[in-house]
Design a protein around this motif. Structure first.
Motif, mmCIF file in Angstrom:
data_model
loop_
_atom_site.group_PDB
_atom_site.id
_atom_site.type_symbol
_atom_site.label_atom_id
_atom_site.label_comp_id
_atom_site.label_asym_id
_atom_site.label_seq_id
_atom_site.Cartn_x
_atom_site.Cartn_y
_atom_site.Cartn_z
ATOM 1 N N SER A 341 -13.943 -18.780 24.964
ATOM 2 C CA SER A 341 -14.019 -20.141 24.837
ATOM 3 C C SER A 341 -15.108 -20.477 23.634
ATOM 4 C CB SER A 341 -14.178 -21.089 25.928
ATOM 5 O OG SER A 341 -15.641 -20.666 26.815
ATOM 6 N N ASP A 355 -9.456 -31.871 19.327
ATOM 7 C CA ASP A 355 -8.677 -30.719 19.806
ATOM 8 C C ASP A 355 -9.316 -29.690 20.303
ATOM 9 O OD1 ASP A 355 -6.596 -32.542 19.852
ATOM 10 O OD2 ASP A 355 -5.706 -31.791 17.974
ATOM 11 N N ALA A 359 -9.457 -27.896 24.048
ATOM 12 C CA ALA A 359 -8.842 -26.507 24.250
ATOM 13 C C ALA A 359 -9.979 -25.681 24.646
ATOM 14 C CB ALA A 359 -7.999 -26.000 22.998
#
Length: 487
Positions: A341, A355, A359
């Motif tokens: 991440s 987005d 995500a």
């Protein structure tokens, strides 16, 4: 003699009401973040002054959390928990009614003091009412209350502030507190030590002073050039005095026996870094979206909400399997997902859409949820039962300090890096640079717009570098997993 545990219905009710109390305290660590501009306007405070609404609460929680272990042993865990709920709920009402900044900060200090015992005692309660084979599931349920509070905070704070008033971010605690108090009063049995130890008052004062001094070092070090300042040296000495007292006193406030357990030490080190991954990323992402991307407050909360969804999904999943899967494997998988991440966030730019944040936040939530339960279980897996109250308090203190320290460090590095990158970019803005084309250096408005854009680019670069630092932290922590022992 076999320990008697409550029947399933009573155990579930105690769990629900205990988590309701701890959820309030964790919610209040972040719910005020998005409401700061509104509070600043209502109290006529400066930008520097209004931040004390956040730090005063965190510092008091961190300072008084270790005392909860002694209080539970001396007066009883049920009495302490009920008194803390009453005090925290009352302080929340006073915060909502505050007429000026001084009152608001004073009531936040009271709120932090009264709520400091709720999180560690809820953890100890769940460990006591469940047999050892259910500790993994119990810590998964407890972790939802511990982690979801800070994640839900920005969303709830944004909605309440925009649709009602900033005062409702405090009033929202009143019904939760009343229900938790009534429920525990009826369902929970009293628990306390047969021979409570004497309070090491000097040790507590030194610990509280060192925690407050550490926060001052982090807050003022940037302004005073760190250890070039006499004030910073004096504040840093407080922690040294606390260590000297702990290892030389006959009955110190923090029992060194806690740290003879390797699992407890390693688990707390991991919890320290986990606090940085959870709170540090939130502290970076929210202002990045608001300042650089121009997102409204409520939308910032919605964009960051998938992190909480990912955490909840994995923590619910980890509860039933935590005793069937090696904790070390789960922690490594969680660290790997958090690292992924951070790599995703390192691709952030001024042209990105929401987005990427959604995500990456969801992936980080998955990783945090996978790690939280095994780390918490590992901390107490080999710890002697007589250390449970004190161990839970110190575990909460270290995790809270991890979040606070990481936030301060990341923000300090971001500010410094922004200045460095800005200076390097400005060096290229000159007439002999062919990349400047026909830019008119004599037009003041054009030069001003160029400087603003350079500032935005420099700030984005500093955010990206901070995400890379967190990725490196994930790699550094991974080898520690090999030293954990199973129960």
């Amino acid at each position: 003699m076999t320990q008697a545990y409550p029947p399933p219905l009573q155990r579930n009710l105690i769990t629900l009401f205990a988590l309701s109390g701890s959820f309030m305290t964790q919610l209040d660590t972040t719910i005020a973040n998005v409401a700061l501009p509104h509070m600043q306007a209502a109290t006529s405070a400066s930008r520097e002054q209004i931040t004390w609404v956040l730090t005063s609460y965190i510092v008091m929680v961190a300072t008084f959390t270790p005392l909860s272990g002694w209080l539970a042993g001396r007066f009883g865990r049920k009495k302490l928990f009920l008194a803390s709920i009453v005090g925290f709920t009352g302080a929340s009402a006073l915060c909502g009614l505050a007429a000026n900044l001084d009152q608001l900060i004073a009531f936040r200090l009271l709120q932090g003091i009264m709520g400091s015992a709720l999180l560690p005692m809820s953890q100890a309660i769940l460990l006591d009412i469940n047999p050892p084979e259910r500790h993994g599931s119990a810590m998964a349920v407890w972790g939802i209350g511990a982690i979801m509070g800070p994640i839900v905070g920005p969303v709830a704070g944004g909605w309440l502030t925009q649709n009602m008033s900033w005062r409702w971010i405090f009033f929202i605690n009143l019904p939760i507190g009343v229900i938790a108090f009534a429920g525990l009063l009826l369902t929970m049995a009293e628990t306390r030590d047969d021979k409570p130890v004497r309070l090491d008052l000097l040790g507590f004062v030194l610990l509280g002073t060192s925690v407050a001094a550490m926060q001052l070092v982090l807050d003022r070090g940037q302004l005073l050039d760190w250890f070039q300042s006499t004030e910073i040296w004096i504040e840093a000495t407080a922690f040294y005095l606390f260590l000297v007292h702990t290892f030389t006193a006959r009955r110190p406030f923090v029992n060194p026996g806690l740290f003879r357990d390797p699992n407890y030490v390693i688990g707390n080190v991991m919890g320290f870094f986990l606090g940085g991954l959870m709170y540090g990323v939130m502290a970076l992402t929210a202002p990045m979206l608001a300042d650089l991307m121009g997102y409204p407050i409520q939308f910032v909360g919605m964009v960051t909400a998938p992190r909480g969804i990912g955490t909840m999904l994995t923590m619910l999943f980890m509860g039933p399997i935590v005793n069937r899967v090696d904790n070390r494997i789960s922690i490594l998988v969680g660290l790997a997902l958090c690292g992924v991440s951070m790599i995703m966030l390192s691709n952030a730019s001024l042209e990105m859409d929401s987005d990427l944040v959604i995500a990456s936040g969801f992936v980080q939530g998955l990783g945090s949820g996978i790690m939280f339960v095994p780390i918490t279980t590992a901390v107490f897996a080999t710890l002697a039962p007589q250390y449970r109250n004190e161990g839970a308090a110190m575990n909460s203190l270290i995790r809270n300090l991890g979040g606070t320290i990481w936030i301060s460090v990341l923000q300090t590095l971001t500010i410094r890096n922004e200045a460095v990158v800005h200076a390097r970019l400005v060096e290229t803005v000159r007439p002999d640079n062919p990349m400047m084309g026909d830019f008119d250096f004599g037009a003041l408005q054009a030069v001003a717009r160029m400087d603003i854009e350079i500032g935005r680019q420099a700030l984005m670069v500093s955010y990206v570098d901070a995400y890379w630092l967190l990725f490196v932290a994930c790699l550094v922590v991974m080898p520690l997993v090999l030293f954990l022992r199973r129960r």
